[in-house]
Scaffold this active site. Structure first.
Site, PDB file in Angstrom:
ATOM      1  N   PHE A  59      77.131  16.252  65.730  1.00  0.00           N
ATOM      2  CA  PHE A  59      77.146  17.433  65.165  1.00  0.00           C
ATOM      3  C   PHE A  59      78.749  17.002  64.045  1.00  0.00           C
ATOM      4  CE2 PHE A  59      80.480  20.645  63.678  1.00  0.00           C
ATOM      5  CZ  PHE A  59      80.061  21.972  63.199  1.00  0.00           C
TER       6      PHE A  59
ATOM      7  N   THR B 202      84.097  16.870  60.313  1.00  0.00           N
ATOM      8  CA  THR B 202      84.820  16.475  59.532  1.00  0.00           C
ATOM      9  C   THR B 202      84.767  14.888  58.721  1.00  0.00           C
ATOM     10  OG1 THR B 202      85.534  16.589  62.203  1.00  0.00           O
ATOM     11  CG2 THR B 202      87.122  15.230  60.196  1.00  0.00           C
TER      12      THR B 202
ATOM     13  N   ASN C 280      89.487  13.892  54.480  1.00  0.00           N
ATOM     14  CA  ASN C 280      90.062  15.066  53.985  1.00  0.00           C
ATOM     15  C   ASN C 280      89.934  16.481  54.559  1.00  0.00           C
ATOM     16  OD1 ASN C 280      91.741  13.216  51.999  1.00  0.00           O
ATOM     17  ND2 ASN C 280      89.689  12.978  50.875  1.00  0.00           N
TER      18      ASN C 280
ATOM     19  N   GLU D 289      89.005  19.179  67.593  1.00  0.00           N
ATOM     20  CA  GLU D 289      88.208  19.839  67.686  1.00  0.00           C
ATOM     21  C   GLU D 289      89.229  20.477  67.658  1.00  0.00           C
ATOM     22  OE1 GLU D 289      85.260  20.878  67.667  1.00  0.00           O
ATOM     23  OE2 GLU D 289      84.326  19.062  69.144  1.00  0.00           O
TER      24      GLU D 289
ATOM     25  N   GLU E 176      97.930  22.455  66.876  1.00  0.00           N
ATOM     26  CA  GLU E 176      98.734  23.390  65.673  1.00  0.00           C
ATOM     27  C   GLU E 176      97.607  24.982  65.078  1.00  0.00           C
ATOM     28  OE1 GLU E 176      98.850  20.173  65.843  1.00  0.00           O
ATOM     29  OE2 GLU E 176     101.141  20.762  66.811  1.00  0.00           O
TER      30      GLU E 176
END
Lengths: 400, 260, 382
Positions: free
Chosen positions: C122, C125, C128, C362, C366
């Site tokens: 997948f 990412t 940026n 993933e 935070e």
């Protein structure tokens, strides 16, 4: 065991005649009839298409055990030479026969094997049954079973020992099933019970975790296959003599179900017959790479040993399967077994733990191989093995 | 081509031990598996039927629990499974076992080849396959490492002590296989789930017309009278330290003992 | 509530245990050390039909849900963390096709992913655009019956080994998340290349590669779901991804615990096994308790998913808690081992290095907290 012809069923097809190795069937009024040569070996019963020849088995307790006497060793012949295991069994047989106050006979089946009678005698056989026929040149189940069954039925030995080799296991199982005799596989210890006179047959089971002692009380002969190299042969003595009985047989090649097309020696060439080797040097996964078997070979060459291998290395394709020692490979019993980089899985131990002396070299001090080793070296085999080779060569140099 | 594969459920010998008090085999908690050599026999049969058509029937003699081994065989690709199970088969030695299996095979009837593993992992006798062949009156070829079919003929490569022997035999015949003949497949989950739904036939002595005198204890000429733990070498010496020194020490000891 | 597995499920779990102990565990450290993709293990998963646990039978799956998928994934991670992660990353490709794909797409792509013939990955990412999916800069431009993709993805698990990729690109970066579109891209499509494989703190055998798209042509029929609706695809996929992370963390923590409790009963100090010291006992008790909490959390989330309920909050909670848990537990496992725990002779130092990843991928902790809070504030809106 008895054999008879159910005359109404016999159609006179004569198929039984070539099947009989003893020339014991005549045709009388177009029906088969046994003559005095019949040994009840049963070969004809299998050839009969109508079921007219009936083998009758005695039930448990119906065998008159007192009729059986003498200890037999069934010889194994490879390329015209008597296998060492045969000599070992004659030696062991002598010891057992003395306790039974009887003698030792050796059955030799093959072709052009007359000279081997003296070998059997020299190793201690009192009597040799010599069965010489071109069809027996190389072992095949059917003719050997027919001939041996006939000999047993006619002569009624009390004990029959065979080497627990590929041949011995194939033949003994078939013969025992035919004559409905008890057979114990791969014995490592044999003795005669002082009171009953029965043969006590001891063997490993459950992958060598358990030893079992087995008796055949009601059937005869008492049959056993015996692990090669466990029993000790007598010193060969050519002054010993034996009574040689030549047994004529008639074997029709056409009636033999199997044909041998080809025999190829193991391609790895070197002395790979592990079961016969006095010294075995084995390599395991600890070698890390197939090319490192060269180190094992070097040590083996230095001390005149054969090369063995663990299952892991064979499975990984590092070395041919014929080198594999263990439950799924070969069971060996050398005088010296050197295990290099073998952890000692139960399957491996089952195949080699009865070796006379075991040397183990392994990095892991807790490796199970050390539980069976007489000399355990905790260390890197790549350092230890070359050092051993060096030490042996040095000693040789000293004495030379 | 119809192939019957005879299999045995055995305790995983790597986990078997002996109770030193009673000298009996401790079987509790020991997992039951298909005899590893039999897995090769199943694999061989499945492969050959995949190539030549026909069906694979797996046959086992054992207690009702042995059904699990047969299901595993079904998951590996066998078409039918038969368990011969009867109290009167208990305590059968190799002769009685081969008799019972041969009667079951006669009952199955239609076969071209019978496959067996070369020996069972618990008994290690290698006596049952020839016994079955003898009872059926068909030829046997033991220790096969390769099998090739040519019409009604089979060419079998045998693994012997230090050589390979190729023999030819006509069907029907019994062939026992060694571990090195193939790599048994690992049945997938789907095959296992499908195998759970298949029928495992259970036949008792009457179904296969087995003579009770030839089965079980009565039909077994051999009798185990004693079991005991093998004497393990406990006096082994362990060497640790500088490789050169320990190697020399062991070599010296071997020479002193006249082993080399 | 029922904690029993069905007979079929139990059979599968037992089979995975067995294969894990026999085949995966003995080689796990070697796999990680050599840094070579564990193809042998993948082949075993393939043979065992384990790549299709939640996939409908129609497409060759077992149709047995995400709970079982999670339990199996945990076991794989326990016995070989690398294999567990490959298994998890595979689902990130399989799931969006299963959930959003057309029948044709499922036939063409889901089937081989389910049989394990193809590995999946997948691609979301970017340098940026990590947690901030709206910043995806990989551009997609419609030209005739093809989309032209340009841009670079990074850290893509299974990148290079996978045949099938679900890639998120942007039709119009000015629209942010509303321009995102999901594409099914095949290895070997013109203009699709692989860049460098990252050197990482751990997980050397797990490929995390760059995917480079240079005028890569993707047929329009390979748009997954709808143009401009890729954010939905990505978010749903990440939900399953979080579940997978929790699963992997629990497996890895369990492996560390297994090692620690064995070692504690072998190692002797001051004349007794260290397991007899209360300080060690309490550590073990805490480790096991935290593992159990995490396990229940991912199982609850997976169960919700299987019931067709919303599971995003629970998956985020499971991911958050277990990713932090696995760092604590693996660190404690090293501590229990003492000096040898820090050496490469024992696997626990590797577990500790690997554990850190769970807090990062993933969505960082935070981000998880943000997701959870978001959902909570929606639920408790006054």
């Amino acid at each position: 065991m008895a054999i008879y012809i159910d005359k109404p069923k016999c159609i006179g097809c004569k198929m039984c005649i070539p099947a009989c190795p003893y020339g014991a069937i005549d045709m009388v009024d177009d029906k088969a009839e046994f003559n005095e040569n019949c040994t009840s070996c049963g070969a004809c019963a299998y050839a009969c298409p109508t079921g007219a020849i009936v083998l009758e088995m005695a039930g448990k307790g119906e065998v008159d055990t007192s009729e059986y006497e003498g200890l037999w060793v069934v010889g194994e012949i490879n390329d015209g030479r008597m296998a060492m295991v045969t000599a070992e069994l004659i030696g062991e047989g002598r010891r057992l026969a003395e306790k039974r106050d009887t003698d030792v006979s050796c059955v030799l089946m093959g072709h052009e094997i007359g000279h081997l009678a003296d070998r059997a005698a020299g190793y201690g056989a009192d009597r040799v049954f010599l069965v010489d026929h071109p069809a027996l040149k190389r072992y095949r189940t059917q003719p050997f079973t027919d001939v041996l069954t006939g000999l047993i039925n006619r002569n009624k030995p009390e004990i029959v020992l065979i080497g627990a080799t590929s041949m011995g296991r194939d033949l003994a199982s078939r013969v025992a099933a035919r004559i409905k005799a008890g057979l114990t596989a791969d014995c490592t210890e044999l003795s005669i019970n002082d009171e009953t006179g029965l043969l006590e047959q001891t063997r490993p089971a459950f992958g060598g975790n358990v030893m079992a002692t087995i008796l055949c009380e009601f059937t005869r002969p008492q049959m056993a296959t015996v692990r090669p190299k466990v029993m000790k042969p007598l010193e060969f003595d050519d002054s010993r003599e034996a009574e040689v009985i030549e047994v004529p047989v008639e074997i029709n090649e056409k009636s033999i179900a199997t044909k041998i097309l080809e025999v190829v020696k193991d391609e790895s060439g070197s002395d790979v017959n592990l079961t016969e080797a006095d010294i075995i040097v084995s390599g395991g996964r600890g070698l890390g790479d197939p090319k490192h078997f060269a180190l094992i070979e070097e040590l083996a060459d230095t001390i005149g040993g054969a090369v063995g291998a663990s299952r892991a290395t064979v499975d990984a394709g590092w070395i041919p399967a014929t080198h594999q020692v263990g439950q799924t490979g070969k069971t060996v019993h050398p005088k010296l077994y050197i295990a290099c980089g073998i952890s000692g899985a139960v399957q491996h131990l089952a195949g080699m733990s009865s070796s006379d002396v075991i040397v183990a070299i392994n990095k892991d001090p807790d490796a199970p191989i050390f539980n069976v080793a007489h000399y355990g070296i905790v260390g890197d085999l790549f350092e230890v093995v070359p050092a051993m080779i060096e030490a042996i060569k040095q000693r040789r140099g000293d004495t030379a | 081509m119809n192939i019957i594969v005879c299999i045995k459920q055995v305790p995983d010998t790597s986990e078997v031990s002996i109770d030193p008090e009673t000298n009996t085999i401790v079987r509790e908690g020991v997992p039951a598996i298909i005899n590893p050599f039999d897995e090769n026999a199943i694999e061989q049969a499945v492969q050959m039927v995949e190539e030549h058509g026909g069906k694979v029937t797996v046959l086992s003699m054992g207690p009702p629990q042995a059904e699990a081994a047969l299901r595993e065989a079904l998951a590996m690709g066998a078409d039918e499974a038969i368990l011969v199970s009867d109290r009167c088969f208990a305590a059968s030695d190799t002769l009685a076992t081969s008799y019972v299996l041969s009667t079951a095979i006669r009952e199955i009837g239609d076969y071209d080849l019978i496959f067996c593993g070369k020996q069972a992992f618990d008994g290690d006798t290698a006596q049952v396959p020839p016994g079955i062949a003898e009872h059926l009156g068909i030829p046997q070829v033991t220790f096969a490492i390769g099998i090739e079919v040519d019409g009604r003929k089979v060419r079998v490569r045998r693994l012997l002590e230090d050589e390979f022997e190729t023999v030819e035999v006509k069907m029907p015949a019994l062939i026992s296989v060694v571990k090195q003949i193939n790599e048994p497949r690992r049945p997938g989950i789907k095959a296992k789930l499908a195998a759970k739904k298949k029928e495992v036939k259970v036949w008792d002595a009457s179904c296969i017309d087995a003579d009770a005198c030839l089965c079980g204890f009565d039909g077994s000429p051999t009798r185990v009278v004693r079991t005991f733990a093998p004497s393990r070498n406990t006096e082994g010496k362990k060497y640790e330290g500088e490789p050169k020194e320990v190697a020399t020490a062991v070599v010296e000891a071997l020479i002193a003992e006249k082993i080399i | 509530m029922d904690f029993n597995f069905t007979e079929d499920e139990q059979m599968i779990i037992d089979a995975v245990h067995e294969i894990g102990q026999e085949e995966f565990e003995p080689r796990a450290s070697e796999v990680a050390e050599l840094g070579e993709f564990p193809w042998e293990n993948i082949e075993i998963l393939r043979e065992m039909d384990l790549f299709g646990i939640p996939v409908p039978e129609e497409y060759g799956g077992l149709e047995m849900g995400f709970l079982l998928w999670g339990v199996v994934g945990e076991l794989l991670s326990r016995y070989c963390s690398t294999t567990g992660s490959v298994f998890g990353a595979h689902m990130l490709c399989q799931y969006p096709i299963m959930a959003f794909g057309t029948d044709e797409q499922k036939d063409k792509y889901l089937r081989p992913l389910t049989s394990g013939e193809h590995i999946g990955a997948f691609g979301l990412t970017e340098p940026n655009a990590g947690s901030d999916a709206g910043s995806v800069a990989t551009k997609a431009e419609l030209r005739g019956d093809k989309y032209i993709l340009n841009g670079t993805k990074i850290f893509i698990s299974n990148g290079g080994v996978a045949e099938t990729y679900v890639v998120i690109a942007n039709l119009d970066p000015s629209k942010g998340t509303r321009g995102l579109t999901a594409f099914i891209v095949e290895k070997g499509m013109p203009g699709f290349e692989f860049g460098k494989n990252e050197k990482k703190m751990g997980w050397d055998a797990l490929p995390n590669r760059e995917l480079i798209f240079q005028d890569c042509e993707v047929p329009v029929e390979n748009v997954l779901y709808k143009p401009g609706r890729g954010f939905r695809v990505a978010m749903d996929t990440l939900g399953v991804g979080r579940l997978g992370m929790a699963v992997g963390a629990v497996g890895l923590a369990q492996a560390a615990f297994d090692a620690a409790i064995v070692y504690a009963q072998q190692r002797e100090q001051f004349g007794q096994k260290i397991s007899e010291f209360q300080a060690i006992q309490f550590k073990l008790a805490d480790m096991a308790t935290e593992i159990e909490i995490s396990r229940l959390m991912y199982q609850k989330a997976a169960w919700l998913k299987d019931q067709g309920e919303s599971f995003e909050k629970e998956a985020a909670m499971a991911k958050l808690y277990s990713s932090e848990m696995v760092s604590r537990v693996t660190s404690d496992a090293v501590q229990i081992h003492g000096g040898v725990g820090y050496t490469r002779e024992f696997p626990v130092e590797r577990y500790m290095r690997e554990a850190k990843l769970f807090e990062i991928v993933e969505g960082t902790s935070e981000i998880q907290r943000g997701i959870i809070a978001n959902r909570l504030l929606r639920e408790y809106r006054i």
